[in-house]
Design an enzyme around this catalytic site. Sequence first.
Site, PDB file in Angstrom:
ATOM      1  N   TYR A   1       0.848  -1.189   0.000  1.00 31.80           N
ATOM      2  CA  TYR A   1       0.000   0.000   0.000  1.00 31.80           C
ATOM      3  C   TYR A   1       0.884   1.240   0.000  1.00 31.80           C
ATOM      4  O   TYR A   1       1.860   1.309   0.745  1.00 31.80           O
ATOM      5  CB  TYR A   1      -0.901   0.009   1.235  1.00 31.80           C
ATOM      6  CG  TYR A   1      -1.815   1.215   1.328  1.00 31.80           C
ATOM      7  CD1 TYR A   1      -2.851   1.397   0.419  1.00 31.80           C
ATOM      8  CD2 TYR A   1      -1.629   2.178   2.325  1.00 31.80           C
ATOM      9  CE1 TYR A   1      -3.696   2.504   0.498  1.00 31.80           C
ATOM     10  CE2 TYR A   1      -2.475   3.283   2.405  1.00 31.80           C
ATOM     11  CZ  TYR A   1      -3.504   3.442   1.494  1.00 31.80           C
ATOM     12  OH  TYR A   1      -4.328   4.530   1.572  1.00 31.80           O
TER      13      TYR A   1
ATOM     14  N   ASP B   1       9.274   2.948   0.139  1.00 25.73           N
ATOM     15  CA  ASP B   1       8.191   3.579   0.886  1.00 25.73           C
ATOM     16  C   ASP B   1       8.349   3.166   2.344  1.00 25.73           C
ATOM     17  O   ASP B   1       7.932   2.086   2.749  1.00 25.73           O
ATOM     18  CB  ASP B   1       6.840   3.134   0.322  1.00 25.73           C
ATOM     19  CG  ASP B   1       5.677   3.759   1.079  1.00 25.73           C
ATOM     20  OD1 ASP B   1       5.913   4.390   2.132  1.00 25.73           O
ATOM     21  OD2 ASP B   1       4.529   3.612   0.622  1.00 25.73           O
TER      22      ASP B   1
ATOM     23  N   LYS C   1       3.873   9.074   8.899  1.00 27.38           N
ATOM     24  CA  LYS C   1       3.530   8.488  10.204  1.00 27.38           C
ATOM     25  C   LYS C   1       4.436   8.988  11.355  1.00 27.38           C
ATOM     26  O   LYS C   1       4.208  10.066  11.856  1.00 27.38           O
ATOM     27  CB  LYS C   1       3.465   6.968  10.085  1.00 27.38           C
ATOM     28  CG  LYS C   1       2.375   6.574   9.061  1.00 27.38           C
ATOM     29  CD  LYS C   1       1.828   5.188   9.151  1.00 27.38           C
ATOM     30  CE  LYS C   1       0.542   5.100   8.336  1.00 27.38           C
ATOM     31  NZ  LYS C   1       0.612   4.338   7.107  1.00 27.38           N
TER      32      LYS C   1
END
Length: 433
Positions: free
Chosen positions: A146, A241, A269
Amino acid sequence: MELKLNNSKRLYKIAERLMPGGVNSPVRSFKAVDGTPVFISSAKGPWIYDEDGNKYIDYIASWGPLILGHTHNDVVRAVKKAAENGTSYGAPCVDEINLASLIVKSFPSIDMLRMTSSGTEATMSAVRLSRAYTKRDFIIKFEGCYHGHADYLLVKAGSGATTFGTPSSPGVPKGFTNNTLLARYNDIRSVERLFSKYENQIACVLIEPVAANMGVVPPKNGFLEGLRKLAQDSGTLLIFDEVITGFRLGLGGAQKTYNIKPDLTCLGKIIGGGFPVGAYGGRKEIMSMIAPIGPVYHAGTLSGNPVAMAAGVATINKLREKGTYKRLNELTQSLIEGLHKILKKLGIKAQINSVGSMFTIFFTDREVFDYESALTSDTKMYSRFFKNLLSAGIMFPPSQFEAVFVSLAHTEREIDITLRAVYKALKETASRG
Ligand SMILES: *Cc1c(COP(=O)(O)O)cnc(C)c1O
């Protein structure tokens, strides 16, 4: 034991009228486990409290960011101070430099970076940059990984036979995903095949170096090395990522753990300390293509927001203290060892994949090393387990395919409470199987 959730149920009814599914991000709806989401009123350290006065030990950690636990004193203090000085300037501020320096110091592959307001924007912008830099259009992503909700990245595992990506959401025109090629995680041959079929046409390989959005799936020995070499040999950029793994696996993220240098890195995050932040960065020569010094456009009204920067700086400074990751990893290891003992005692077949302070229990007897093997998990069993555990005051992610996160606020005491609750919850789960 039934949880009393009257207030959450009442609030959810109102929320459902106002927002699709009553939520602002789908995973929060508990839809995957067929439940009603609990409305949170406050949180402190490892604990999270709902509107009905129930309390839970939290292992969602806002889906990764809260590695220090909730409302850490350093972060709250920094945020208050920053807010009092102004919540947004639309002009540069010192904490942008402070956070950027901390990131550059931690990631040797990053000379320069650009802040965004989310991980989605970070990956989107990094892919745009890779296309501009290589003057190529195709990109490779992996089934089960994702990278946020950009149109052309919303391609999941479809029919394995097709190499052209099929959009996995309506509203994404087929043309938008035509340049997205799908490979299989941990299968270097699937990447080699794409490189030979699309010779000199691939702008980037985009990957979660440790996959954490199909549950935690670590890279096999040699897989990331293989990607590095294929990309290098073809003039393709390797993009890690690290929105989840950055500052989760250690100060240098997965690239430090596995000793691989990507060309570009995406973060998010943890670097926002609970505020909306993302970033992408890499070598100066590549990053110099970004506006205003280069032609590749990227902007953001709230990018580099002073309050968010202050939260990120406070979080990373705390993480830089000696022994933090050792403590996090040891605590997680003791939880996982306890889980293995319980699974064995109850005769339940499950796989636990873990890296550092994140892990997933997959209810399957197969080794989980890619999307297909992850999908062999018994999601109904996970739902029962999740609900039993929630009733016992432990909040695990409401989906089989997510990571459990341990924070620095957890202590041996919470691990003990958790293991006792897990034993009961799994016993019930298995007996009603
Ligand atoms: C969460 C996540 C994103 C998206 O970040 P948002 O801030 O939710 O847009 C991208 N990549 C990975 C690996 C993620 O886990």
